[in-house]
Scaffold this active site. Sequence first.
Site, PDB file in Angstrom:
ATOM      1  N   GLY A   1     -26.602 -13.630  68.473  1.00  0.00           N
ATOM      2  CA  GLY A   1     -27.725 -13.801  67.567  1.00  0.00           C
ATOM      3  C   GLY A   1     -28.259 -15.216  67.515  1.00  0.00           C
ATOM      4  O   GLY A   1     -29.412 -15.433  67.168  1.00  0.00           O
TER       5      GLY A   1
ATOM      6  N   ASP B   1     -18.017 -13.481  58.893  1.00  0.00           N
ATOM      7  CA  ASP B   1     -18.514 -12.760  60.071  1.00  0.00           C
ATOM      8  C   ASP B   1     -17.364 -12.450  61.022  1.00  0.00           C
ATOM      9  O   ASP B   1     -17.509 -12.535  62.240  1.00  0.00           O
ATOM     10  CB  ASP B   1     -19.592 -13.589  60.773  1.00  0.00           C
TER      11      ASP B   1
END
Length: 192
Positions: A32, A155
């Site tokens: 990302g 995450d």
Amino acid sequence: MSLIRESRHLRVPFRDIKLATTNFTMLIGSGGYGHVYRGELLLSGKLISVAVKRLPNNNKHSGQGLKEFLTEIQLLSRYKHPNLVSLLGYCDEDNEKILIYEYAKYGSLDRFLSMSNTRFQVPWKQRIKICIDAARGLDYLHNHVAENHRVIHRDIKSVNILLDHNWKAMISDLGLSKIGRANENESYLIHY
């Protein structure tokens, strides 16, 4: 940006990174926040295999990724543990935002968990060792980084657990992490 001043000893010129990655031709992954390239970089007089995460140039106007870039530098330049990936350097020249990490030969754990990966199956004993390594890295972040605070990764997933040449697991991608208070019975994070 005092953080950048504090970490200037980790600064690597863009031209050196470009040379180390053969002009960013050795792509080994993407996520990302940019592409990751393999390279060979001369650091402290030694040629070292590195992984180079380059934020896309289109982030220069939106600022997306800048906060994560600075968080990675802040956390990984301060906190060292065998089960955290090591930050070896960074580049913040012109519009380039690049992070340089130790190279993890076997890449991310997710590559070996897929049932379709019949080429190489990780033995159960090794899987348990990987889990223990990851747990040690998380324990360090949650309970041992400093006396009055902890790092909440936010995450953690198999793609953010890297495996070195000895199959040692290392937690990576701390860009979304938050620093919270330690020694409290309960902790929580509200994110809008």
